[in-house]
Design a protein around this motif. Structure first.
Motif, mmCIF file in Angstrom:
data_model
loop_
_atom_site.group_PDB
_atom_site.id
_atom_site.type_symbol
_atom_site.label_atom_id
_atom_site.label_comp_id
_atom_site.label_asym_id
_atom_site.label_seq_id
_atom_site.Cartn_x
_atom_site.Cartn_y
_atom_site.Cartn_z
ATOM 1 N N PRO A 140 -47.063 -17.229 131.440
ATOM 2 C CA PRO A 140 -47.761 -15.992 131.055
ATOM 3 C C PRO A 140 -46.935 -14.729 131.270
ATOM 4 C CG PRO A 140 -49.236 -17.449 132.259
ATOM 5 C CD PRO A 140 -47.883 -18.069 132.337
ATOM 6 N N GLY A 141 -46.178 -14.674 132.360
ATOM 7 C CA GLY A 141 -45.388 -13.487 132.628
ATOM 8 C C GLY A 141 -44.217 -13.305 131.693
ATOM 9 N N VAL A 142 -43.860 -14.371 130.959
ATOM 10 C CA VAL A 142 -42.777 -14.307 129.978
ATOM 11 C C VAL A 142 -43.354 -14.129 128.582
ATOM 12 C CG1 VAL A 142 -40.769 -15.500 129.019
ATOM 13 C CG2 VAL A 142 -41.323 -15.752 131.454
ATOM 14 N N ALA A 143 -44.179 -15.106 128.176
ATOM 15 C CA ALA A 143 -44.742 -15.066 126.827
ATOM 16 C C ALA A 143 -45.645 -13.850 126.619
ATOM 17 C CB ALA A 143 -45.518 -16.357 126.556
ATOM 18 N N GLY A 144 -46.257 -13.359 127.707
ATOM 19 C CA GLY A 144 -47.149 -12.220 127.576
ATOM 20 C C GLY A 144 -46.437 -10.886 127.466
ATOM 21 N N LEU A 145 -45.134 -10.862 127.730
ATOM 22 C CA LEU A 145 -44.415 -9.590 127.703
ATOM 23 C C LEU A 145 -43.322 -9.548 126.640
ATOM 24 C CD1 LEU A 145 -44.428 -6.872 129.230
ATOM 25 C CD2 LEU A 145 -42.581 -7.779 130.657
ATOM 26 N N LEU A 146 -42.648 -10.670 126.405
ATOM 27 C CA LEU A 146 -41.529 -10.682 125.470
ATOM 28 C C LEU A 146 -41.974 -11.182 124.100
ATOM 29 C CD1 LEU A 146 -38.667 -12.158 127.698
ATOM 30 C CD2 LEU A 146 -39.370 -9.762 127.405
ATOM 31 N N ASP A 147 -41.612 -10.441 123.064
ATOM 32 C CA ASP A 147 -41.899 -10.823 121.682
ATOM 33 C C ASP A 147 -40.748 -11.690 121.183
ATOM 34 O OD1 ASP A 147 -42.279 -11.039 118.951
ATOM 35 O OD2 ASP A 147 -42.802 -8.927 118.669
ATOM 36 N N PRO A 148 -41.008 -12.971 120.855
ATOM 37 C CA PRO A 148 -39.915 -13.851 120.431
ATOM 38 C C PRO A 148 -39.257 -13.433 119.128
ATOM 39 C CG PRO A 148 -42.039 -14.920 120.113
ATOM 40 C CD PRO A 148 -42.305 -13.677 120.888
ATOM 41 N N ALA A 149 -39.890 -12.565 118.352
ATOM 42 C CA ALA A 149 -39.297 -12.118 117.093
ATOM 43 C C ALA A 149 -38.277 -11.003 117.297
ATOM 44 C CB ALA A 149 -40.393 -11.652 116.141
ATOM 45 N N GLU A 150 -38.256 -10.407 118.479
ATOM 46 C CA GLU A 150 -37.379 -9.268 118.712
ATOM 47 C C GLU A 150 -36.071 -9.690 119.366
ATOM 48 O OE1 GLU A 150 -39.026 -5.926 120.673
ATOM 49 O OE2 GLU A 150 -40.894 -5.934 119.509
ATOM 50 N N PRO A 151 -34.997 -8.904 119.125
ATOM 51 C CA PRO A 151 -33.731 -9.204 119.804
ATOM 52 C C PRO A 151 -33.890 -9.051 121.311
ATOM 53 C CG PRO A 151 -33.612 -7.086 118.675
ATOM 54 C CD PRO A 151 -34.888 -7.722 118.243
ATOM 55 N N THR A 152 -33.380 -10.024 122.038
ATOM 56 C CA THR A 152 -33.566 -10.090 123.483
ATOM 57 C C THR A 152 -32.241 -10.420 124.149
ATOM 58 O OG1 THR A 152 -35.851 -10.830 123.185
ATOM 59 C CG2 THR A 152 -34.834 -11.289 125.321
ATOM 60 N N ALA A 153 -31.974 -9.784 125.248
ATOM 61 C CA ALA A 153 -30.793 -10.114 126.037
ATOM 62 C C ALA A 153 -31.172 -11.167 127.063
ATOM 63 C CB ALA A 153 -30.242 -8.878 126.721
ATOM 64 N N VAL A 154 -30.553 -12.344 126.956
ATOM 65 C CA VAL A 154 -30.744 -13.418 127.925
ATOM 66 C C VAL A 154 -29.650 -13.260 128.985
ATOM 67 C CG1 VAL A 154 -30.727 -15.910 128.288
ATOM 68 C CG2 VAL A 154 -31.763 -14.946 126.202
ATOM 69 N N LEU A 155 -30.063 -13.102 130.229
ATOM 70 C CA LEU A 155 -29.124 -12.867 131.319
ATOM 71 C C LEU A 155 -29.017 -14.131 132.164
ATOM 72 C CD1 LEU A 155 -30.523 -9.379 132.466
ATOM 73 C CD2 LEU A 155 -28.980 -9.880 130.561
#
Length: 271
Positions: A140-155
């Motif tokens: 929930p803390g991931v899927a509820g905040l990050l939009d998978p369609a948007e560019p994201t920086a994976v650290l």
């Protein structure tokens, strides 16, 4: 945003890599067992504190580079405790609407992180094992905040040298990097065993033995392996280099530390 409760009470007599890192950075969220093991690490690798500080500085420069290229979402795997110039503070100075998710398996890191992030609607911390990407990405803390369609920086900063199998590391990077929209980026740092940097890796074998005996097995990999593991990423200049030499700014490059870093754009596999 609700962050999952850490399971059970942590045994604070067992050192934690997250809390040792916090100690090296000058943070206040560590305990006697962490400090004792940290001092043993310094005996084997005198530059350990310097390396931790340089790694955090590399993370800061990398986050700013990702922001400059349009990433407004950050997934920090194996984040440790989000203090001492953490990702959300760096990102929010640039754009207060940037969204940051921390993921760590250490219950103290998660509990402290939850307190630090209380009331922050743009950042969460999730208790999860980064080697289970489906569980991480659906939390929930991931899927509820990050939009998978948007560019994201994976650290994945000083995190994957705790994963012993090269092919598993490759699969994990592929899964996380393919989970988000076009323009996503990878920020990566990893300890190296390069034989052409003998001073930088002095004490590495003893450190690996100590890590194994303390329950935190540590794997170092040479640059050829690190390049192979990050092959689906188009690196920004200057490519895969020692972290002190990745866009160091003033006063210039630091000493060679035997930790390599890379920041790059995830290649569109459909091309």
């Amino acid at each position: 945003m609700t962050v999952p409760e850490p399971a059970g009470e942590p045994d604070l007599s067992i050192p934690s890599s997250a809390r040792i890192y916090d100690f090296f950075l000058g943070g206040g969220h560590n305990f006697a067992a962490d400090r004792a093991l940290a001092e043993r690490i310094v005996e084997l690798v005198p530059a350990a504190r310097e390396t931790a500080v340089a790694n955090r500085a590399f993370l800061g420069r990398a986050v700013r580079a990702c922001l400059d290229r349009g990433c407004r979402q950050f997934l920090d795997l194996g984040s440790g405790i989000p203090t001492v110039e953490p990702v959300h503070e760096i990102a929010h100075r640039h754009d207060p609407s940037a969204r940051v998710v921390y993921v760590d398996s250490d219950p103290v890191a998660v509990a402290v992180g939850r307190d630090l992030l209380d009331g922050n609607e743009s950042a969460t911390i999730t208790a999860a094992d980064l080697t289970d990407p489906d569980a991480v990405l659906s939390a929930p803390g991931v899927a509820g905040l990050l939009d998978p369609a948007e560019p994201t920086a994976v650290l994945a900063v000083a995190a994957l040298h705790y994963v012993g199998d090269d092919e598993l590391v490759a699969r994990l990077l592929d899964r996380y990097c393919s989970a988000f929209g076009p323009g996503s980026m990878l920020v990566f740092s990893h300890g190296s065993a390069d034989v052409d940097d003998p001073a930088a890796v002095s004490g590495t074998e003893d450190l690996q033995r100590l890590a194994r005996d303390s329950g935190h097995p540590l794997v170092v990999r040479d640059r050829a392996t690190l390049r192979r593991l990050t092959a689906r990423v188009d690196p920004l200049e200057p490519g895969l280099v020692d972290i002190g030499r990745w866009r160091p700014g003033e006063p210039g490059p630091g000493p060679v530390l035997g930790v390599y870093g890379l920041v790059g754009t995830v290649r569109d596999q459909s091309r």
